[in-house]
Design a protein around this motif. Structure first.
Motif, PDB file in Angstrom:
ATOM      1  N   ASP A   1       0.816  -1.209   0.000  1.00  0.00           N
ATOM      2  CA  ASP A   1       0.000   0.000   0.000  1.00  0.00           C
ATOM      3  C   ASP A   1       0.853   1.265   0.000  1.00  0.00           C
ATOM      4  N   PHE A   2       2.175   1.108   0.145  1.00  0.00           N
ATOM      5  CA  PHE A   2       3.080   2.248   0.220  1.00  0.00           C
ATOM      6  C   PHE A   2       4.169   2.215  -0.852  1.00  0.00           C
ATOM      7  N   MET A   3       4.445   1.038  -1.448  1.00  0.00           N
ATOM      8  CA  MET A   3       5.600   0.979  -2.344  1.00  0.00           C
ATOM      9  C   MET A   3       5.414  -0.014  -3.481  1.00  0.00           C
ATOM     10  N   ASP A   4       4.257  -0.029  -4.106  1.00  0.00           N
ATOM     11  CA  ASP A   4       3.999  -0.918  -5.232  1.00  0.00           C
ATOM     12  C   ASP A   4       4.730  -0.403  -6.468  1.00  0.00           C
ATOM     13  N   ARG A   9       6.297  -6.370  -7.852  1.00  0.00           N
ATOM     14  CA  ARG A   9       5.809  -5.238  -7.056  1.00  0.00           C
ATOM     15  C   ARG A   9       6.880  -4.735  -6.080  1.00  0.00           C
ATOM     16  N   TYR A  10       7.687  -5.649  -5.556  1.00  0.00           N
ATOM     17  CA  TYR A  10       8.666  -5.316  -4.523  1.00  0.00           C
ATOM     18  C   TYR A  10      10.094  -5.179  -5.048  1.00  0.00           C
ATOM     19  N   ARG A  11      10.294  -5.162  -6.366  1.00  0.00           N
ATOM     20  CA  ARG A  11      11.654  -5.247  -6.897  1.00  0.00           C
ATOM     21  C   ARG A  11      12.539  -4.112  -6.381  1.00  0.00           C
ATOM     22  N   ASN A  12      11.969  -2.944  -6.132  1.00  0.00           N
ATOM     23  CA  ASN A  12      12.697  -1.849  -5.487  1.00  0.00           C
ATOM     24  C   ASN A  12      11.959  -1.526  -4.190  1.00  0.00           C
TER      25      ASN A  12
END
Length: 335
Positions: A90-93, A201-204
């Motif tokens: 919810d903050f870093m997609d 989604r989480y790669r960075n």
């Protein structure tokens, strides 16, 4: 309603599957907006009917909760309690370039201001230009004509419209329309490994959107505190294999940021992200709860909410204005 629920499909999957089983009927995930489980649990404890309304939106970011609340809450129409389910996505997609790119943000930005957060919304000039274009008469006429046009039969490689499967419905895949997202009771136990999706989604772990979403989240909590609405922030549970996609350093910083924001705005922090009360049998995939998981989640939320004496006092029927002053510590200042 007395209580509103915010969140993404993580909150939605838990609610719709658990509600279908609890009520033992088919639930339309597009039009059904109540939460009978939470309502019954709270009503029994406070000795009065407690109404619960679901404002969770598939794919919602922290900024969407802020915009939705500014659009729908007022002095006459405001809840006593807001329960906000959150997770790192919810903050870093990484699939989302900036807060203003979401559908809820675009919709509500036509009617409410960002309260001075324009710099955080991202997109700059192009975002503002897009909002202007979407409101132009020609664009509106095109949209109306498309809605009024008869449905043409599918040709070539275009598939016929069909009802979505329960798994697609719960995880927000497919067209959104009444009658298309139907969740039945007694769904067979299903599980899908969506690790590949979340690796993308989480790669960075530290995209620019993280700081922007955190700013919107803090503004949301500040608004709720000023309005005298007690907020319970729930760290939504997920499987260890999903949590492992983010480094320990990120998790430590994320929990520190959320805990600090809650403390500064008198919100309650209920972290279930690593809860051992949930196992793989409670999930549809690595993050979305099934009916069993939802049936486990909502009693935990109810117990936590009702552990706050000041919240219980409000839910027992104290007048909304005096209740708001009690929670906020002064007269509420509503936007």
């Amino acid at each position: 309603p007395d209580v509103v629920l915010f969140g993404s499909s993580q909150m939605g999957s838990a609610l719709f599957t658990a509600e279908a089983q609890y009520l033992f009927k088919v639930v339309d995930a597009v039009t059904y907006r109540r939460c009978a489980i939470l309502s019954d649990l709270m009503s029994g404890s406070v000795k009065r009917e407690v109404s619960v309304f679901n404002l969770a939106v598939p794919g919602a970011m922290a900024s969407d909760a802020y915009m939705i609340s500014r659009g729908l809450f007022s002095r006459e129409l405001r809840p006593k309690v807001a329960v906000v389910g959150i997770s790192p996505r919810d903050f870093m997609d990484n699939a989302l370039p900036y807060p203003a790119a979401t559908e809820p943000y675009k919709f509500y930005s036509r009617y409410v201001s960002t309260g001075g957060l324009d710099a955080w919304s991202g997109g700059g000039f192009m975002t503002r230009l897009q909002c202007v274009l979407e409101q132009m008469p020609v664009r509106q006429l095109t949209s109306r004509l498309a809605q009024a046009a008869p449905k043409l039969p599918a040709v070539g490689c275009l598939p016929q419209q069909k009802k979505e499967s329960p798994v697609n419905v719960i995880t927000a895949i497919g067209d959104t329309a009444p009658g298309q997202w139907l969740v039945p009771a007694n769904i067979p136990r299903l599980w899908v490994d969506n690790t590949r999706e979340y690796k993308m989604r989480y790669r960075n772990p530290y995209p620019p959107s993280y700081g922007a979403e955190l700013a919107f989240f803090k503004a949301f909590l500040k608004d709720m505190a000023a309005d005298g609405i007690k907020v319970v922030v729930v760290g939504m549970p997920s499987l260890p294999m999903n949590r492992a996609l983010l480094p320990d350093k990120f998790w430590a910083g994320f929990r520190r940021d959320i805990k600090s924001a809650c403390k500064d705005n008198r919100a309650l922090w209920f972290d279930l992200s690593e809860s051992v009360l949930f196992d793989k049998n409670d999930y549809l995939d690595t993050v979305h709860l099934n009916a069993e998981g939802g049936a486990r989640l909502f009693p935990l939320i109810a117990d936590f909410v009702l552990s706050s004496p000041e919240v219980v006092t409000c839910l027992r029927g104290q007048g909304s204005d005096s209740c708001a002053r009690n929670l906020a510590g002064n007269s509420p200042s509503l936007h």
